[in-house]
Motif scaffolding. Structure first.
Motif, short mmCIF file in Angstrom:
data_model
loop_
_atom_site.label_atom_id
_atom_site.label_comp_id
_atom_site.label_asym_id
_atom_site.label_seq_id
_atom_site.Cartn_x
_atom_site.Cartn_y
_atom_site.Cartn_z
N LEU A 1 0.58 -1.46 -0.22
CA LEU A 1 -0.17 0.08 0.08
C LEU A 1 0.76 1.45 -0.16
O LEU A 1 0.39 2.37 -0.85
CB LEU A 1 -0.79 0.07 1.19
CG LEU A 1 -2.30 -0.73 0.92
CD1 LEU A 1 -3.11 -0.72 2.28
CD2 LEU A 1 -3.08 -0.17 -0.12
N PRO A 2 1.84 1.52 0.60
CA PRO A 2 2.81 2.66 0.67
C PRO A 2 3.22 2.98 -0.61
O PRO A 2 3.18 4.14 -0.95
CB PRO A 2 3.84 2.34 1.74
CG PRO A 2 3.37 1.20 2.38
CD PRO A 2 2.40 0.43 1.68
N ALA A 3 3.63 1.81 -1.43
CA ALA A 3 4.25 2.18 -2.66
C ALA A 3 2.84 2.57 -3.76
O ALA A 3 3.06 3.28 -4.65
CB ALA A 3 4.94 0.88 -3.37
N ILE A 4 1.64 1.78 -3.50
CA ILE A 4 0.65 2.10 -4.34
C ILE A 4 0.35 3.47 -4.23
O ILE A 4 -0.12 4.23 -5.22
CB ILE A 4 -0.48 1.12 -3.94
CG1 ILE A 4 0.04 -0.36 -4.47
CG2 ILE A 4 -1.63 1.30 -4.67
CD1 ILE A 4 -1.01 -1.49 -3.92
N PHE A 5 0.24 3.89 -3.02
CA PHE A 5 -0.40 5.39 -2.79
C PHE A 5 0.62 6.31 -3.34
O PHE A 5 0.16 7.35 -3.65
CB PHE A 5 -0.49 5.50 -1.13
CG PHE A 5 -1.75 5.04 -0.77
CD1 PHE A 5 -2.92 4.59 -1.57
CD2 PHE A 5 -2.24 4.91 0.72
CE1 PHE A 5 -3.91 3.92 -1.17
CE2 PHE A 5 -3.57 4.39 0.94
CZ PHE A 5 -4.15 4.07 0.12
N ILE B 1 -1.38 9.73 -3.62
CA ILE B 1 -2.17 10.07 -2.70
C ILE B 1 -1.29 10.13 -1.20
O ILE B 1 -0.50 9.17 -0.88
CB ILE B 1 -3.24 8.98 -2.60
CG1 ILE B 1 -4.49 9.52 -3.41
CG2 ILE B 1 -3.82 8.83 -1.19
CD1 ILE B 1 -5.57 8.60 -3.50
N ASN B 2 -1.93 11.04 -0.42
CA ASN B 2 -1.21 10.83 0.97
C ASN B 2 -1.91 9.95 1.77
O ASN B 2 -3.15 10.46 2.15
CB ASN B 2 -1.13 12.24 1.69
CG ASN B 2 -0.82 12.42 2.94
OD1 ASN B 2 -0.23 11.37 3.48
ND2 ASN B 2 -1.18 13.62 3.65
N PRO B 3 -1.46 8.83 2.32
CA PRO B 3 -2.52 7.88 2.96
C PRO B 3 -2.75 8.26 4.37
O PRO B 3 -3.46 7.96 5.00
CB PRO B 3 -1.45 6.46 3.18
CG PRO B 3 -0.06 7.22 2.96
CD PRO B 3 -0.18 8.37 2.06
N GLY C 1 -7.67 7.84 -9.46
CA GLY C 1 -6.94 6.56 -9.53
C GLY C 1 -7.22 5.45 -8.35
O GLY C 1 -7.05 4.15 -8.58
N ALA C 2 -7.51 6.01 -7.15
CA ALA C 2 -7.73 5.12 -6.15
C ALA C 2 -9.13 4.41 -6.25
O ALA C 2 -9.27 3.09 -5.95
CB ALA C 2 -7.94 5.84 -4.86
#
Length: 555
Positions: free
Chosen positions: A34-38, A43-45, A109-110
């Motif tokens: 998830l960090p890499a995807i965001f 997007i700021n998770p 994108g999300a």
């Protein structure tokens, strides 16, 4: 003919195992990535609005899969298990391609990723609902335990492998996380189309129970969505259990599921034959499966929080490195499962499932109790031994229990029964995530504000700012640790941070400050969760034992 059947059963085993492995791997691969995807979709998770995206990407796949399994299993009994299993492979592969090439950035994108992820869940629903039925059709009764053992070992192993593969691929490029499934999916789809066939009579003349399918799918979806949003902040509240939509979702979901039971008992062609629960071995096997899924479904999540948020930083790992290393440090559980799964499956063909499944759940109970005895900063060797015990217990339970369930079912109901078994397993896992996440958030909400306020104050942060940061929703700190971000760098305003002396900045942003702040709250919550899992595992062991002596399998 015997030679052809002997050859076909290995084709069925290898293809269904490939499908289940891929589906399980994708269930967890996002957990670490998830960090890499965001970052990839910009997007700021840690932004408040990102919590919904995070939860949907994590749990949407499981929710969709769980709600469709029984319906897909029943439809497969009518139209052909191999045919619809193959369709699932194709849908899953297509969704994986779409995920790898989503063009959007930001919220667009999300949203694209979530929609494609839900579509991937539809494909996995066809795979899960038919794989055990296809194996039961293909293998003679005296070899089903061995086949289920190999199938489930690689299936659940896929969920653990996903933790490591996700971390490795995300370091290269986030799109590889989804692209890795495409070659496997294309191979499996073509292979299944050419080689798999239906070995049992289909219920072609039966009508589809649309009312039963609808009430079950909508009811379970509504219930799981309400549970998912219940663990998200709502206005000033730390969680959303007071959200009117959550309350309404829980009530509507329960009413629809109750209506489903009534409909199934009064229709001529039910989606699922509830009379099967009158079979003692079937009912006991599914009950123990459901309880064990709740007990261990959130285990990986809780251990990852423990490792990423506390143990790994205290042992010198940067926060950015913790997602990958958390997966690596959990490998002993996978090893225990890999070793014991096929062995217990093979032996259960000869000696029956009750002993293996019961002892497996007792070992799981022991593992949960032992976890409560570990300190926050534990020595790794005891942790390894506990993970091995947990893995061995899971391996001893999984294949014998599945084989015993499927052996009690008439051939014409194997698809729906396989779907019901998988539904209970997936629903149990989703309930487990909700239960343990709630326990963790409650513990953090009660203990973290005071601890964080005092810690920040001692580090030189102004009182007003320390109070404001300490009273932020604990999900922010939790998600930061979970995603491999330095939580204090995300929670403390940059302007305040830069005003502090260099020594204070180094202390707050160091690897020790945050883990020591959250350790008391996290450990008290973890102990409660592990005790609950131990109790559920004991009840599952009793249910497993109550299945009765070995019965003659139905061919």
């Amino acid at each position: 003919m015997q030679s052809q059947n002997s050859h076909y059963k290995w084709i069925a085993l290898s293809n269904t195992t490939l499908g289940v492995f891929m589906a399980m791997l994708n269930g967890n691969i996002v957990l670490i990535s998830l960090p890499a995807i965001f970052r990839g979709i910009q997007i700021n998770p840690m932004a408040p609005e990102s919590a919904a995206y995070l939860l949907w990407l994590l749990m949407g796949y499981t929710v969709v899969t769980a709600t469709l399994l029984v319906s897909f299993g029943r439809i497969s009994d009518i139209f052909g298990r191999a045919r619809l299993y193959n369709l699932g492979f194709a849908i899953f592969t297509g969704a994986s391609i779409l995920l790898a090439f989503t063009p959007g950035k930001g919220s667009t994108g999300a949203t694209e990723l979530i929609i494609c992820r839900l579509l991937q869940g539809v494909g996995s629903g066809f795979l899960f609902s038919n794989s055990t039925a296809i194996l039961t059709d293909a293998f003679p009764p005296n070899q089903r335990g061995m086949a289920m053992g190999l199938n489930q070992i690689l299936g659940i192993g896929g969920s653990l492998v996903g933790l490591i593969v996700g971390g490795l691929l995300a370091d290269v490029h986030w799109r590889l996380v989804f692209l890795v499934s495409v070659p496997v999916g294309l191979t499996g789809t073509i292979w299944a189309y050419l080689k798999l066939r239906d070995n049992s009579a289909l219920l072609k003349r039966q009508k589809i129970d649309w009312l039963g399918n609808g009430t079950f799918a909508v009811g379970l979806t509504t219930l799981l969505l309400a549970l998912t949003y219940g663990i998200m902040p709502y206005h000033e509240a730390k969680m959303g259990w007071g959200n009117p939509w959550v309350i309404a979702g829980l009530i509507i979901g329960i009413i629809l599921l109750a209506a489903f039971i009534y409909i199934e008992l009064h229709t001529e062609t039910p989606m699922f034959k509830l009379d099967l629960f009158k079979i003692r071995a079937f009912a006991a096997g599914n009950l123990s499966l459901f309880l064990s899924s709740i007990a261990r479904g959130g285990l990986q999540f809780m251990l990852i929080i423990w490792l990423q948020g506390i143990w790994l930083p205290l042992h010198g790992y940067n926060f950015e490195q913790t997602p990958l290393w958390a997966g690596i440090y959990m490998l002993p559980m996978m090893i225990g499962f890999f070793v014991m799964g096929p062995i217990s499956g093979f032996l259960s063909d000869r000696y029956g499932a009750r002993g293996f499944a019961t002892v497996g759940m007792l070992l799981s109970t022991l593992a949960f109790v032992l976890l409560t005895l570990l300190p926050a900063d534990f020595s790794y060797l005891p942790f390894v031994m506990i993970l091995l015990i947990a893995g061995v217990g899971m391996g001893m339970f999984a294949a014998p229990n599945t084989t015993a369930i499927m052996n009690t079912v008439p051939p014409e109901h194997r698809g729906a029964s396989s779907g019901m078994r998988a539904t209970l397993q997936n629903t149990g896992s989703a309930l487990s995530m909700t239960l343990y996440f709630s326990i963790l958030i409650i513990g953090l909400a009660q203990q973290l504000p005071t601890t964080m306020y005092q810690g920040l104050l001692q580090a030189g942060v102004p009182s007003a700012v320390a109070l404001q940061v300490a009273n932020l929703p604990p999900t922010g700190a939790l998600f930061a640790a979970f995603l491999g971000y330095n939580p204090m760098a995300q929670l403390l305003p940059a302007t305040i941070l830069h005003q502090l002396p260099q020594a204070s900045q180094q202390l707050i942003l160091g690897k020790v400050f945050f883990p020591k702040l959250i350790a008391p709250a996290v450990m008290s919550s973890l102990k409660i969760a592990f005790y609950i899992s131990a109790v559920l595992s004991i009840i599952a062991a009793v249910a497993s034992y109550m299945r009765g002596k070995r019965i003659q399998p139905l061919h």
